[in-house]
Scaffold this active site. Structure first.
Site, PDB file in Angstrom:
ATOM      1  N   ARG A  27       8.623  10.761   4.262  1.00 21.47           N
ATOM      2  CA  ARG A  27       7.536  10.273   2.950  1.00 21.47           C
ATOM      3  C   ARG A  27       7.306  12.298   2.134  1.00 21.47           C
ATOM      4  NH1 ARG A  27       3.152  13.306   2.606  1.00 21.47           N
ATOM      5  NH2 ARG A  27       2.314  13.089   4.725  1.00 21.47           N
ATOM      6  N   HIS A 220      -0.214  20.778  10.798  1.00 23.91           N
ATOM      7  CA  HIS A 220       0.722  20.434   9.779  1.00 23.91           C
ATOM      8  C   HIS A 220       0.948  21.446   8.430  1.00 23.91           C
ATOM      9  CE1 HIS A 220       2.232  16.812   6.997  1.00 23.91           C
ATOM     10  NE2 HIS A 220       2.516  17.762   5.496  1.00 23.91           N
ATOM     11  N   HIS A 222       2.780  23.279   5.770  1.00 17.28           N
ATOM     12  CA  HIS A 222       3.525  23.619   4.898  1.00 17.28           C
ATOM     13  C   HIS A 222       3.894  25.365   5.193  1.00 17.28           C
ATOM     14  CE1 HIS A 222       3.794  19.703   2.096  1.00 17.28           C
ATOM     15  NE2 HIS A 222       2.919  19.540   3.559  1.00 17.28           N
ATOM     16  N   CYS A 253       3.878  18.448  -2.501  1.00 14.26           N
ATOM     17  CA  CYS A 253       2.828  17.011  -2.913  1.00 14.26           C
ATOM     18  C   CYS A 253       2.641  17.163  -4.093  1.00 14.26           C
ATOM     19  CB  CYS A 253       1.411  17.201  -2.199  1.00 14.26           C
ATOM     20  SG  CYS A 253       0.322  16.063  -2.001  1.00 14.26           S
ATOM     21  N   ASN A 262       6.689  21.311   3.691  1.00 13.27           N
ATOM     22  CA  ASN A 262       6.789  21.641   4.941  1.00 13.27           C
ATOM     23  C   ASN A 262       7.555  22.367   6.425  1.00 13.27           C
ATOM     24  OD1 ASN A 262       6.808  18.511   4.353  1.00 13.27           O
ATOM     25  ND2 ASN A 262       5.500  18.551   5.449  1.00 13.27           N
TER      26      ASN A 262
HETATM   27  P1  HMG Z   1      -7.462   5.068  -8.617  1.00  9.18           P
HETATM   28  O1  HMG Z   1      -6.102   4.831  -9.636  1.00  9.18           O
HETATM   29  O2  HMG Z   1      -8.290   4.946  -8.325  1.00  9.18           O
HETATM   30  O3  HMG Z   1      -7.013   3.143  -8.210  1.00  9.18           O
HETATM   31  O4  HMG Z   1      -6.149   5.587  -7.563  1.00  9.18           O
HETATM   32  P2  HMG Z   1      -8.076   1.628  -7.819  1.00  9.18           P
HETATM   33  O5  HMG Z   1      -8.661   1.576  -6.842  1.00  9.18           O
HETATM   34  O6  HMG Z   1      -8.914   2.116  -9.555  1.00  9.18           O
HETATM   35  O7  HMG Z   1      -7.418   0.990  -8.833  1.00  9.18           O
HETATM   36  C1  HMG Z   1      -6.780   0.582  -9.533  1.00  9.18           C
HETATM   37  C2  HMG Z   1      -4.942   0.141 -10.117  1.00  9.18           C
HETATM   38  O8  HMG Z   1      -3.928   0.343  -9.094  1.00  9.18           O
HETATM   39  C3  HMG Z   1      -5.596  -1.568  -9.349  1.00  9.18           C
HETATM   40  O9  HMG Z   1      -4.949  -2.269 -10.502  1.00  9.18           O
HETATM   41  C4  HMG Z   1      -5.129  -1.485  -8.277  1.00  9.18           C
HETATM   42  O10 HMG Z   1      -4.863  -2.980  -7.180  1.00  9.18           O
HETATM   43  C5  HMG Z   1      -4.135  -0.185  -7.999  1.00  9.18           C
HETATM   44  P3  HMG Z   1      -5.501  -3.123 -11.187  1.00  9.18           P
HETATM   45  O11 HMG Z   1      -6.649  -3.904 -10.545  1.00  9.18           O
HETATM   46  O12 HMG Z   1      -5.620  -2.306 -12.456  1.00  9.18           O
HETATM   47  O13 HMG Z   1      -4.480  -3.794 -11.738  1.00  9.18           O
HETATM   48  N1  HMG Z   1      -4.064   0.043  -6.192  1.00  9.18           N
HETATM   49  C6  HMG Z   1      -3.031  -0.038  -6.034  1.00  9.18           C
HETATM   50  N2  HMG Z   1      -1.166   0.012  -6.265  1.00  9.18           N
HETATM   51  C7  HMG Z   1      -0.350  -0.798  -5.547  1.00  9.18           C
HETATM   52  N3  HMG Z   1      -0.841   0.066  -3.945  1.00  9.18           N
HETATM   53  C8  HMG Z   1      -1.596   0.613  -3.890  1.00  9.18           C
HETATM   54  C9  HMG Z   1      -3.069   0.659  -5.412  1.00  9.18           C
HETATM   55  N4  HMG Z   1      -4.214   0.706  -5.047  1.00  9.18           N
HETATM   56  C10 HMG Z   1      -4.395   0.611  -5.668  1.00  9.18           C
HETATM   57  N5  HMG Z   1      -2.472   1.526  -2.763  1.00  9.18           N
HETATM   58  C11 HMG Z   1      -5.329   6.110  -5.357  1.00  9.18           C
HETATM   59  C12 HMG Z   1      -6.710   5.592  -5.971  1.00  9.18           C
HETATM   60  C13 HMG Z   1      -5.690   5.915  -3.868  1.00  9.18           C
HETATM   61  C14 HMG Z   1      -4.706   4.700  -5.160  1.00  9.18           C
HETATM   62  C15 HMG Z   1      -4.183   6.592  -5.880  1.00  9.18           C
HETATM   63  O14 HMG Z   1      -4.935   8.176  -5.983  1.00  9.18           O
HETATM   64  C16 HMG Z   1      -3.179   7.181  -5.692  1.00  9.18           C
HETATM   65  O15 HMG Z   1      -1.972   6.282  -5.488  1.00  9.18           O
HETATM   66  N6  HMG Z   1      -3.030   8.142  -4.686  1.00  9.18           N
HETATM   67  C17 HMG Z   1      -1.635   8.996  -3.717  1.00  9.18           C
HETATM   68  C18 HMG Z   1      -1.744  10.489  -3.642  1.00  9.18           C
HETATM   69  C19 HMG Z   1      -0.627  10.651  -2.818  1.00  9.18           C
HETATM   70  O16 HMG Z   1       0.995   9.605  -2.551  1.00  9.18           O
HETATM   71  N7  HMG Z   1      -0.664  11.854  -2.861  1.00  9.18           N
HETATM   72  C20 HMG Z   1       0.612  12.070  -1.634  1.00  9.18           C
HETATM   73  C21 HMG Z   1       0.054  12.129  -0.476  1.00  9.18           C
HETATM   74  S1  HMG Z   1      -1.245  13.088   0.596  1.00  9.18           S
HETATM   75  C22 HMG Z   1       0.232  14.626   0.834  1.00  9.18           C
HETATM   76  O17 HMG Z   1       1.217  14.569   0.894  1.00  9.18           O
HETATM   77  C23 HMG Z   1      -0.877  15.437   1.900  1.00  9.18           C
HETATM   78  C24 HMG Z   1      -0.078  15.422   3.292  1.00  9.18           C
HETATM   79  O18 HMG Z   1       1.122  15.652   3.076  1.00  9.18           O
HETATM   80  C25 HMG Z   1      -0.999  15.855   4.643  1.00  9.18           C
HETATM   81  C26 HMG Z   1      -0.966  17.819   3.748  1.00  9.18           C
HETATM   82  O19 HMG Z   1      -0.176  18.380   3.714  1.00  9.18           O
HETATM   83  O20 HMG Z   1      -1.704  18.495   3.327  1.00  9.18           O
HETATM   84  C27 HMG Z   1      -0.286  13.540   3.863  1.00  9.18           C
HETATM   85 MG    MG Z   2       2.064  17.610   3.736  1.00  8.29          MG
END
Ligand code: HMG
Ligand code: MG
Length: 311
Positions: A27, A220, A222, A253, A262
């Site tokens: 992931r 966690h 990096h 990220c 990481n």
């Molecule tokens: P948004 O644009 O605000 O979404 O994104 P929304 O709620 O306004 O919805 C807009 C449209 O997106 C809608 O479709 C929803 O159905 C669709 P429409 O009605 O317009 O056709 N939608 C989705 N479709 C599929 N799957 C979904 C989904 N949600 C909404 N889940 C959102 C908000 C949270 C979805 C977006 O910002 C996002 O996907 N962010 C993820 C970013 C990400 O994955 N970052 C990396 C992971 S975090 C990380 O790596 C850190 C970590 O490792 C720890 C560390 O290192 O600190 C964990």
């Molecule tokens: Mg991370």
């Protein structure tokens, strides 16, 4: 491939006897690759990680496919995944839409992911910290009602590329807010790899003083500034026994430019093996997996242990 060496084992009685490694390579690692890795390669990666002894392997994310195209194949991946008994395959879920996709795919463990800082909350989730807690609340409630485990990630716990060092109190408050939703585990993220060991100890004290039991807390790290292993040891000394790591040191990220790989799982396992701490993970098999994965990605692993043993 023969493992050229193993560390001498010198145990310390002030450290845990066993550490659970949460393997985040499929992931956190693959979300950051510029090329999209074929689903067949991801499936083989997951199988190889389990064969190496991992019992917690974060499989993918049910986030918006436009935000993270690298993981847009989450449904296809899970439907083809041969889930081994006794192995946990958590997935990232940010919202109700993600949860319904994850439940339809038959997952039994999810992870929400919050931020200790406002800037990263906006960039990663398109919401403020308070709005993201509101978004997570029904996700956690439904998941817990259905008996799922729910991990809460908290990002930017030590420093933020836009806001600088993050006050301990701000992180502890965000940690409590996430755990109050009913999460079963908290993973404290050094998203951009800037933490140092004293800061790790201080944050773990602050989180514990705020009422979060350290038996529920993971770290966690990096490795951007080469501090991840030192920080891990500081965490173990502070009572932590769950550590996140990524095979071969893959990771980052896409929404935090200064995040690099990481903590490499091989580097972690070398240290834990040397300390006589059980992990269940076989170093040689893991190194072979990362050498294989590096070939798939077309570049060498940044892990020092993979470089030392994988030649
Ligand atoms: P948004 O644009 O605000 O979404 O994104 P929304 O709620 O306004 O919805 C807009 C449209 O997106 C809608 O479709 C929803 O159905 C669709 P429409 O009605 O317009 O056709 N939608 C989705 N479709 C599929 N799957 C979904 C989904 N949600 C909404 N889940 C959102 C908000 C949270 C979805 C977006 O910002 C996002 O996907 N962010 C993820 C970013 C990400 O994955 N970052 C990396 C992971 S975090 C990380 O790596 C850190 C970590 O490792 C720890 C560390 O290192 O600190 C964990
Ligand atoms: Mg991370």
């Amino acid at each position: 491939m023969a493992v050229a060496g193993l560390p001498a084992v010198v145990a310390r009685n002030d450290l845990p006897e066993r550490v659970t490694i949460c393997e985040v390579g499929p992931r956190d690692g693959l979300q950051n690759e510029s090329a999209i890795v074929p689903v067949g390669v991801k499936l083989e990666f997951l199988d190889r990680l389990v064969a190496a002894g991992h019992r917690v392997v974060e499989a993918t994310s049910f986030v918006h496919p436009k935000w993270v195209p690298q993981l847009a194949d989450a449904e296809e991946l899970l439907s083809a995944l041969d889930r081994h008994p006794g192995v946990r395959y958590p997935v990232l879920v940010p919202n109700a839409k993600g949860l319904s996709r994850a439940l339809a795919a038959g997952v039994d463990e999810i992870a929400i992911f919050g931020s200790a800082t406002e800037t990263f909350a906006q960039r990663n989730l398109n919401r403020s910290v308070a709005e993201s807690i509101e978004m997570f609340a029904p996700v956690v409630a439904t998941a817990r009602d259905r008996g799922l485990r729910v991990r809460a990630y908290l990002s930017m716990c030590f420093g933020d590329p836009w806001e600088g060092p993050v006050p301990l109190r701000q992180v502890a408050d965000a940690a409590v807010a996430l755990m109050s939703l009913g999460c079963t585990e908290l993973s404290l993220g050094d998203t951009i790899g800037v933490a140092t060991p004293g800061q790790v100890r201080a944050l773990l004290h602050a989180v514990s003083d705020a009422g979060v039991g350290l038996e529920q807390v993971a770290v966690h790290f990096h490795d951007t500034y080469g501090q991840a292993l030192a920080n891990t040891l500081a965490a173990l000394e502070s009572g932590i026994s769950i550590v996140d790591a990524s095979a071969g040191g893959l990771g980052g990220c896409p929404y935090a430019e200064s995040a690099t790989g990481n903590l490499a799982t091989e580097d972690l396992v070398w240290q834990l093996d040397g300390l006589g701490i059980e992990t269940g993970v076989d170093l040689g098999t893991l190194v072979e997996t990362s050498v294989w994965m590096a070939r798939q990605l077309g570049r060498p692993s940044p892990s020092r242990v993979v470089q030392a043993l994988g030649g």
